[in-house]
Each structure stands twice: as C-alpha cells, then as structure tokens.
Design a protein around this motif. Structure first.
Motif, PDB file in Angstrom:
ATOM      1  N   SER A 295      16.974 -14.421 -19.133  1.00 36.90           N
ATOM      2  CA  SER A 295      15.874 -13.683 -18.498  1.00 36.90           C
ATOM      3  C   SER A 295      14.969 -14.629 -17.711  1.00 36.90           C
ATOM      4  O   SER A 295      14.475 -14.266 -16.642  1.00 36.90           O
ATOM      5  CB  SER A 295      15.071 -12.886 -19.531  1.00 36.90           C
ATOM      6  N   ARG A 296      14.789 -15.857 -18.210  1.00 42.60           N
ATOM      7  CA  ARG A 296      13.968 -16.842 -17.502  1.00 42.60           C
ATOM      8  C   ARG A 296      14.678 -17.308 -16.230  1.00 42.60           C
ATOM      9  O   ARG A 296      14.069 -17.407 -15.170  1.00 42.60           O
ATOM     10  CB  ARG A 296      13.657 -18.056 -18.395  1.00 42.60           C
ATOM     11  N   ILE A 297      15.974 -17.576 -16.320  1.00 47.01           N
ATOM     12  CA  ILE A 297      16.747 -18.041 -15.159  1.00 47.01           C
ATOM     13  C   ILE A 297      16.762 -16.969 -14.066  1.00 47.01           C
ATOM     14  O   ILE A 297      16.614 -17.275 -12.883  1.00 47.01           O
ATOM     15  CB  ILE A 297      18.183 -18.416 -15.579  1.00 47.01           C
TER      16      ILE A 297
ATOM     17  N   PHE B 234      17.114 -14.654 -23.871  1.00 48.97           N
ATOM     18  CA  PHE B 234      15.783 -15.070 -23.430  1.00 48.97           C
ATOM     19  C   PHE B 234      15.895 -16.096 -22.307  1.00 48.97           C
ATOM     20  O   PHE B 234      15.225 -15.993 -21.283  1.00 48.97           O
ATOM     21  CB  PHE B 234      14.975 -15.638 -24.604  1.00 48.97           C
ATOM     22  N   LYS B 235      16.795 -17.086 -22.472  1.00 47.47           N
ATOM     23  CA  LYS B 235      17.003 -18.105 -21.432  1.00 47.47           C
ATOM     24  C   LYS B 235      17.520 -17.462 -20.144  1.00 47.47           C
ATOM     25  O   LYS B 235      17.082 -17.812 -19.048  1.00 47.47           O
ATOM     26  CB  LYS B 235      17.994 -19.171 -21.914  1.00 47.47           C
TER      27      LYS B 235
ATOM     28  N   PRO C  89      11.724  -9.942 -16.991  1.00 46.86           N
ATOM     29  CA  PRO C  89      11.246  -9.817 -18.376  1.00 46.86           C
ATOM     30  C   PRO C  89      12.452  -9.546 -19.272  1.00 46.86           C
ATOM     31  O   PRO C  89      13.391  -8.857 -18.864  1.00 46.86           O
ATOM     32  CB  PRO C  89      10.301  -8.612 -18.323  1.00 46.86           C
ATOM     33  N   VAL C  90      12.446 -10.104 -20.464  1.00 47.41           N
ATOM     34  CA  VAL C  90      13.584  -9.904 -21.376  1.00 47.41           C
ATOM     35  C   VAL C  90      13.771  -8.411 -21.689  1.00 47.41           C
ATOM     36  O   VAL C  90      14.877  -7.957 -21.970  1.00 47.41           O
ATOM     37  CB  VAL C  90      13.447 -10.779 -22.647  1.00 47.41           C
TER      38      VAL C  90
ATOM     39  N   ARG D 236      20.270 -11.355  -7.707  1.00 51.65           N
ATOM     40  CA  ARG D 236      19.674 -12.687  -7.491  1.00 51.65           C
ATOM     41  C   ARG D 236      20.572 -13.573  -6.617  1.00 51.65           C
ATOM     42  O   ARG D 236      20.194 -14.693  -6.285  1.00 51.65           O
ATOM     43  CB  ARG D 236      19.426 -13.395  -8.828  1.00 51.65           C
TER      44      ARG D 236
ATOM     45  N   GLN E 157      14.580 -14.674 -13.715  1.00 52.17           N
ATOM     46  CA  GLN E 157      13.184 -14.305 -13.446  1.00 52.17           C
ATOM     47  C   GLN E 157      12.940 -12.820 -13.711  1.00 52.17           C
ATOM     48  O   GLN E 157      12.428 -12.084 -12.873  1.00 52.17           O
ATOM     49  CB  GLN E 157      12.802 -14.679 -12.017  1.00 52.17           C
TER      50      GLN E 157
END
Length: 124
Positions: free
Chosen positions: A59-61, A56-57, A65-66, A22, A63
């Motif tokens: 995985s969101r940052i 989980f956070k 899937p967890v 990323r 982008q």
C-alpha cells in the motif's frame, strides 16, 4: 493447485488494478518488495495470501491507503454467478477508466468527474 480463497482472489484483483493504474510492472513491484515477479503473479491470481505486513508495504509503494484492499470485501467476496470472462472484461474497462482519471490534472475537472461517477453509482 489448491482452492482459491475468494477474499484472497479479490485482494489480488485489487492489487493488480492498482499496480497497473500506477504503471508499475510485476517485476518492479517485486523488486521494491524484495520478492520475485512470480510471487506477485500468485498474489494477483489469489493463489497465495498476502500477509498483513507485506500488504502494508504494498500500500505504501502504490501510494494507497491499506483500506483500499479491504473496503467492501463483504460484497466482493460473495459469489456473483458471473462468468470469469465478464469479470475480466469489466476489470479491463475499470483499469482503462482509472488510468484516464489518473492522467487528469488534479483540480476542479478531476473532482467533477469523480462526483459524476459517484452520483451514477449511487443512482444505479
């Protein structure tokens, strides 16, 4: 320094690869989570376990899937008997390839490259 848990080490390795792909620094990820880059380092080295809420956070940052952090862990957690240098060389190549794939524009070519890699992985 305590014993490194193999699962924590593998999840940390996946975190490091995803963060690098990323193009995000440890500091940037830490800032987004409200923690220090040193804590990110400890996660990536498998020295500290990442709590489920924090993962989980992350995985969101990033982008993702967890499930990215958990898929195939049964295999990955088994001792491979490979020296660490070989693992690190493979990780470096993996990251380079992932970056190149990430730079391809979305569409037919990118999808074809993914299918080609998948077919080789299954054949091997």
């Amino acid at each position: 320094m305590g014993m490194r848990d193999e699962l924590d080490a593998e999840i940390g390795r996946r975190l490091r690869e995803a963060r690098i792909v990323r193009g995000m620094s440890q500091t940037e990820l830490g800032d987004a989570l409200g923690i220090t880059f040193q804590q990110i380092q400890k996660y990536e080295k498998g020295l500290n376990r990442i709590g489920s809420g924090r993962l989980f956070k992350i995985s969101r940052i990033l982008q993702l899937p967890v499930t990215y952090f958990y898929d195939g862990l049964e295999e990955a957690a088994k001792p491979q008997g490979q020296p660490l240098e070989a693992d690190e060389a493979l990780a470096t190549k993996t990251i380079r390839i992932a970056r190149m794939l990430n730079e391809l524009p979305d569409g037919e070519i990118k999808e074809s490259v993914f299918k080609l890699i998948r077919s080789f992985a299954r054949a091997g």
